[in-house]
Design a protein around this motif. Structure first.
Motif, short mmCIF file in Angstrom:
data_model
loop_
_atom_site.label_atom_id
_atom_site.label_comp_id
_atom_site.label_asym_id
_atom_site.label_seq_id
_atom_site.Cartn_x
_atom_site.Cartn_y
_atom_site.Cartn_z
N GLY A 116 -1.27 47.14 -26.81
CA GLY A 116 -1.10 48.36 -26.02
C GLY A 116 -0.73 49.53 -26.89
N THR A 117 -0.99 50.70 -26.34
CA THR A 117 -0.68 51.92 -27.07
C THR A 117 0.61 52.52 -26.56
N GLY A 118 1.23 53.29 -27.41
CA GLY A 118 2.45 54.00 -27.05
C GLY A 118 2.42 55.38 -27.68
N ALA A 119 3.30 56.22 -27.21
CA ALA A 119 3.45 57.56 -27.77
C ALA A 119 4.85 58.04 -27.44
N MET A 120 5.55 58.48 -28.46
CA MET A 120 6.91 58.98 -28.29
C MET A 120 7.10 60.17 -29.22
N SER A 121 7.99 61.07 -28.83
CA SER A 121 8.34 62.15 -29.74
C SER A 121 9.16 61.57 -30.89
N ARG A 122 9.21 62.31 -31.99
CA ARG A 122 10.06 61.86 -33.10
C ARG A 122 11.51 61.71 -32.63
N GLU A 123 11.96 62.67 -31.81
CA GLU A 123 13.32 62.60 -31.32
C GLU A 123 13.54 61.34 -30.49
N ASP A 124 12.60 61.02 -29.62
CA ASP A 124 12.73 59.80 -28.81
C ASP A 124 12.71 58.55 -29.68
N ILE A 125 11.94 58.56 -30.75
CA ILE A 125 11.91 57.42 -31.66
C ILE A 125 13.29 57.25 -32.31
N LEU A 126 13.87 58.34 -32.78
CA LEU A 126 15.20 58.25 -33.39
C LEU A 126 16.24 57.75 -32.38
N GLU A 159 11.52 49.33 -39.63
CA GLU A 159 10.35 49.39 -40.51
C GLU A 159 9.08 49.70 -39.72
N ILE A 160 8.93 49.11 -38.56
CA ILE A 160 7.75 49.36 -37.72
C ILE A 160 7.70 50.84 -37.33
N PHE A 161 8.82 51.37 -36.85
CA PHE A 161 8.81 52.76 -36.41
C PHE A 161 8.70 53.74 -37.57
N LEU A 162 9.16 53.36 -38.75
CA LEU A 162 8.94 54.22 -39.91
C LEU A 162 7.44 54.33 -40.20
N ALA A 163 6.74 53.22 -40.11
CA ALA A 163 5.29 53.25 -40.30
C ALA A 163 4.64 54.15 -39.25
N HIS A 164 5.08 54.05 -38.00
CA HIS A 164 4.54 54.92 -36.95
C HIS A 164 4.78 56.39 -37.31
N LEU A 165 5.98 56.71 -37.74
CA LEU A 165 6.33 58.10 -38.08
C LEU A 165 5.51 58.61 -39.26
N GLN A 166 5.19 57.71 -40.19
CA GLN A 166 4.42 58.09 -41.37
C GLN A 166 2.92 58.04 -41.12
N GLY A 167 2.53 57.53 -39.96
CA GLY A 167 1.11 57.41 -39.66
C GLY A 167 0.41 56.36 -40.50
N THR A 168 1.18 55.33 -40.89
CA THR A 168 0.62 54.25 -41.72
C THR A 168 0.65 52.94 -40.94
N LYS A 169 -0.06 51.98 -41.46
CA LYS A 169 -0.09 50.64 -40.85
C LYS A 169 1.09 49.83 -41.39
N HIS A 170 1.54 48.91 -40.58
CA HIS A 170 2.54 47.94 -41.03
C HIS A 170 1.91 46.55 -40.88
N ASN A 171 2.55 45.55 -41.44
CA ASN A 171 2.00 44.19 -41.42
C ASN A 171 2.61 43.30 -40.35
N PHE A 172 3.40 43.87 -39.45
CA PHE A 172 4.08 43.05 -38.45
C PHE A 172 3.15 42.76 -37.27
N THR A 173 3.21 41.53 -36.81
CA THR A 173 2.46 41.13 -35.62
C THR A 173 3.42 40.74 -34.49
N GLY A 174 4.70 40.88 -34.75
CA GLY A 174 5.73 40.60 -33.76
C GLY A 174 6.98 41.40 -34.10
N ARG A 175 8.02 41.19 -33.30
CA ARG A 175 9.26 41.95 -33.47
C ARG A 175 10.24 41.30 -34.43
N SER A 176 9.80 40.23 -35.08
CA SER A 176 10.65 39.58 -36.08
C SER A 176 9.75 38.89 -37.10
#
Length: 185
Positions: free
Chosen positions: A118-128, A56-73
């Motif tokens: 922190g910031t991150g940046a990945m290609s769509r392929e790397d995200i998948l 769900e977090i990475f889908l938000a990243h791919l869509q360029g939207t915010k998510h409500n998560f403040t942790g990994r669970s």
């Protein structure tokens, strides 16, 4: 002959392996799925929920939207049946995304913020590829937690997918039909 990217194949593998492992886990009682264990995500169901949260977090990243998560669970993991349903829906969505992205789309860099800062940046392929690898890691852990229960579990190995599932799936035209073939194998 059509050539498929590794990310494209791996998204299909992720969906199939998640489905197989969810089916294996569904043989356990609710009590066992939610039994507290001395593990990072506390329960088998909680570990599945963590896989879902990361997707769900990475889908938000791919869509360029915010998510409500403040942790990994989540503070309180979702019930197993909800996680299973949502994870299958999201796996299907990732298959549909991968089917529509060109090689240029796959190479596009997506900037994002990590939930722990922190910031991150990945290609769509790397995200998948990250999502496929991440879920593989946790499915292995889930399988270890289920082992003492001696359930009749199906293998979810990449080699099994490539031998038994991929030759069928890659011949199917639409993402929806491919996903249906994956969950019906």
């Amino acid at each position: 002959m059509v050539t498929y990217s590794a990310a494209y194949r791996m998204v299909h593998y992720m969906a199939w392996a998640n489905h197989v492992t969810l089916q294996n886990a569904a043989q356990l009682s609710e009590e066992e799925l939610h039994a507290s264990r001395d593990t990072l995500f506390k329960t088998i169901a909680g570990t599945f929920d963590h896989i879902l949260v990361i997707q769900e977090i990475f889908l938000a990243h791919l869509q360029g939207t915010k998510h409500n998560f403040t942790g990994r669970s989540r503070t309180t993991p979702l019930p197993f049946n909800d996680v299973a349903h949502r994870l299958r829906e999201l796996d299907q969505h990732y298959i549909e995304l991968a089917a529509h992205w060109s090689q240029d789309d796959l190479e596009e860099i997506i900037p994002f913020e990590f939930v722990d800062g922190g910031t991150g940046a990945m290609s769509r392929e790397d995200i998948l590829l990250h999502l496929a690898n991440h879920s593989t890691y946790h499915r292995g852990f889930i399988s270890t937690l289920m082992y003492p229960h001696h359930i009749n579990s199906a293998a979810s190995d990449l080699s099994v997918f490539l031998r038994d599932i991929w030759p069928i799936v890659k011949t199917i035209d639409t993402p929806h039909q491919r996903y249906q073939a994956i969950i019906n194998q």
